[in-house]
Design an enzyme around this catalytic site. Structure first.
Site, PDB file in Angstrom:
ATOM      1  CB  VAL A 231       5.569  -2.277  -5.077  1.00 28.84           C
ATOM      2  CG1 VAL A 231       5.354  -2.327  -6.575  1.00 28.84           C
ATOM      3  CG2 VAL A 231       6.931  -1.708  -4.738  1.00 28.84           C
TER       4      VAL A 231
ATOM      5  CD  GLU B 151       6.597   2.028 -11.192  1.00 26.67           C
ATOM      6  OE1 GLU B 151       6.901   3.224 -11.264  1.00 26.67           O
ATOM      7  OE2 GLU B 151       6.990   1.278 -10.289  1.00 26.67           O
TER       8      GLU B 151
END
Lengths: 509, 509
Positions: free
Chosen positions: B271, B295
């Site tokens: 992220v 993910e």
């Protein structure tokens, strides 16, 4: 059946030569894949011949050094002689020889300390560069030229494939009945073309008992007749027995609570005396039909099988004391269908370890109050042996357990410190710390909760107040600075190690 | 199709109630499994209702606190309000909310920072204790009472099973066409009864599109109509673009050398802005038919799919900026058969990541000269967000790549330090360090070799001489002490962090 009779392939008999002649294939700068795993399955003759060649080259003013990738540690007559001759430039992934260790810590030998489960795939992926010669120990060669491994496999399957040339040492001191005990899968494939590894039960066979390679690659066969290293284990002492007893109590508690079945889950046990003592403790524990899924099968696990407490075991190498080797040879007919030896890519594979729910038990050098573990370095800078497969089992096992006596060097070193001087297994991975003082269950706990448990349960009384004092002052300081997740005093976190370096004792005099 | 129409099961309509009424099921000391993964799929109404209940209880002088296990981070209206109300006693496994972070760093909230791949199995294994109530967000419920997940799954499958009671928030702001995009396997089983995970290609479907639970467990359904967090990403700046360019150059080099195919291997991207920028850089890179196995799917990967550069992607959550959410909704008919959302136990599973050969790319806080990486702590003590799935991909991926600008805070912090102040990924796991200054390829290298590469290639010029000086003096000292494997000066290893704490700058004034 000895010597040349172990080579049942007629054509290959022509490749028999002396170790000295075979050493001619080894040139300065080559990368060698040499078998050997924790004192088993390593070549006995070639290393000395290569070491002698190195010495001669050095005497003549020429450079001679090899890059050497093994399965794991070997023995004095392999790592030892080569290191002593200054013949090793680069070494990976695990070692335990004093000469080699000294060379690494003197900065003469470059060493990469790798997870064993990664070695074979990184060879295949080309991460170590081109491989030149494989030197492997075998207990024989079949009529078809298939290779019968000896007491260990390690990365033999991979280096046979990766290397241009292959030298085989056929060792007739190895039991001929080893034939059939191995389970080799030649190729796990490269992504994106990989399939699941079909080991569903810990004793499933998925390959063949033999190693194979293109016979044209075999440039030399050397006959040897020498036993593996076979160092003696220490008899379990009181400290080891107390460590073992706590682990067994915990298992018993889990069985009674219905969270583990009576045969537990497949067991992995690291190398060394304490890990061996835990296995010895299971001899009298109330568990039956145990299963082993481990890297190295040592005396303790062997005795569990012979005693009928352990049903089967899977490993990549057999590492026995001289007495245990005798028991192994005496019982080999009984043991042959109870022990499988696999390549290390399978014994240590995260996929299999996680699927089977292996219980990982490994020795450590030190743990810190937050549960980080140092398996490799003395006082932050000196390499001991390496991480081996401990990370593979710690990261993927059902339980990850680290054991150590709470002090070393007569009390001058605490195995529980404010901050480990090197991190091999992080707070995210370690579930249990066990010393003879007690056990800390770190599962589902924050760093502060863990610190209290580790200090109170695991540290030696001589160090407990020092640890409490460190934690309390770290908490007070970190409160001021707003960092109470993992309280530390940065200027003191490594001061215990520094004190040892300066005074030879972690205790304040 | 809005509100009550999203609940196609007639009987369950009777369970509709207000968030305040549903909050009555939550009692002090309970353990809650709350969905939510990186700002997606978290409940929007219950947390505020629980927070208000907590405040009321606290005002009345009664204790009220929950143990809260999510998929990953949630958002201000979930973690934020609960932390602000002092309603969280224990939290795991990942978070990024400022209020929650402050509570953790103030020592008010116990936080366990866990690998995401371990969470579901540790719930199942009972390592977190008994679970009481699951609170999950859904985009609808089918006629048969099956639950249609929203923009993320995380651990929803597991907590539905583990909890006694289930509360569902049905959010009609979520696109109804999400139905069918999920792939849920209800139960991976417990060892020793586990089977291989049958994901052979990154886009293989192995389950059903729905979550399921015993309908009698569903005690409340709350209707909501609110978007996910949808924070904006920064436009890739020059530093991010330089980081991305180097990774792309490396891939290009590997393709040309025949070591990677032209569509690379499945990509994971962590992220944050830098990771997102790498994906954005791939838009113009000479690779086609890319695959994602990640993910969290962010803007960058979405745009690769929309642009036809990426064929398919598998993730556990969709985390978009408002603009990207618009593009997602505008293109959902096109995207529906190109994106799969799975439980986090599958997206992050070591078995699958290793089999597929996923290329893992994650952001870091800092790396040290030996390649250890800190992903979680500021100056050794303060928790930032957590390790998330970075360890799962680092440890099992084909490549493990860590990226960061070489400095932070206007140059006052170096991302390359003598020793990281917290270890999340060790020297054994990290293969590449990339900053805007350059890339260090650590594969097959000893610590000393790595140190030179990282200092010369990755560090910021302002810090390069300081790092060289540290390494040279560490080498000299360690030579004297016989510890040249990993040279360090124990009294200085963490001094850069200490200097920052004292002066606000790692540089010597």
């Amino acid at each position: 059946m000895s010597g040349i009779q172990r080579i049942r392939h007629e054509g290959l008999k022509n490749k028999i030569m002396s170790a000295e002649a075979a050493a001619d294939f080894i040139q300065d700068g080559m990368t060698l894949g040499i078998t050997g795993f924790t004192g088993a399955g390593y070549p006995k003759a070639l290393p000395t011949a290569i070491a002698n060649k190195a010495k001669a080259e050095h005497s003549a003013g020429r450079s001679f050094g090899i890059n050497m990738i093994t399965g794991a540690s070997t023995a004095p007559e392999c790592d030892g002689v080569l290191a002593e001759a200054g013949a090793i430039k680069f070494r990976s992934p695990f070692q335990s020889d004093p000469n080699l260790r000294n060379g690494i810590n003197a900065g003469d030998i470059s060493y990469q300390d790798m997870h064993l489960s990664h070695v074979e795939q990184q060879i295949r992926q080309g991460f170590y560069g081109k491989f030149d010669v494989a030197i492997i120990e075998a207990s024989g060669i079949t009529e078809e030229g298939k290779i019968i491994p000896a007491m260990g496999i390690g990365h033999a399957n991979e280096v046979l494939k990766a290397c241009d040339k292959v030298i085989i040492e056929v060792n007739d001191a190895q039991n001929a009945l080893l034939e059939g005990m191995h389970d080799v899968v030649y190729d796990i494939g490269m992504p994106p073309h990989r399939k699941p590894i079909n080991i569903i039960g810990s004793f499933d066979r998925i390959g063949t008992p033999y190693l194979e390679c293109d016979l044209d690659k075999i440039v030399a066969i050397v006959l040897t007749s020498a036993s593996d290293r076979n160092s003696k284990f220490a008899e379990p002492d009181d400290v080891s027995k107390r460590i073992a007893a706590q682990i067994i109590d915990f298992f018993d508690h889990e069985v009674k609570a219905g969270r583990l079945s009576k045969n537990l889950l497949p067991l992995q046990s690291g190398v060394g005396n304490v890990a061996n003592a835990v296995m010895a403790g299971l001899l009298d524990a109330p568990f039956d039909d145990l299963l082993g899924y481990t890297e190295v099968l040592q005396d303790g696990m062997l005795d569990l099988i012979i005693a009928g407490k352990m049903k089967t075991a899977s490993a990549t190498a057999l590492s026995f004391s001289p007495d245990a080797l005798q028991r192994f040879n005496d019982n080999i007919e009984f043991l042959r269908d109870k022990i499988i030896l696999r390549p290390m890519e399978y014994t240590n594979n995260p996929e299999v370890i996680r699927r089977l729910g292996v219980i990982g038990m490994n020795a450590m050098i030190e743990a810190d109050i937050y549960g980080n573990v140092n398996s490799t370095h003395i006082m932050g800078t000196k390499m001991m042996n390496g991480i081996g497969g401990s990370g593979d089992f710690t990261r993927n096992g059902f339980f990850s357990i680290y054991v150590s006596p709470s002090v070393a060097k007569g009390g001058a070193i605490s195995a529980i410190v404010p901050m480990v001087s090197h991190h091999d297994h992080t707070e995210h991975d370690v579930m249990f710390i066990v010393t003879e003082q007690g056990m800390a269950d770190l599962r589902g706990k924050s760093p502060s909760q863990r610190a209290k448990l580790i200090i109170e349960n695991c540290s030696h009384p001589d160090y407990r107040d020092m640890l409490r004092d460190y934690y309390d002052r770290a908490e007070a300081l970190s409160k001021k600075l707003g960092g109470l997740h993992t309280p530390h005093i940065l200027t003191e976190a490594l001061s215990w190690h520094q004190r040892f370096v300066e005074t030879g004792d972690m205790r304040i005099k």
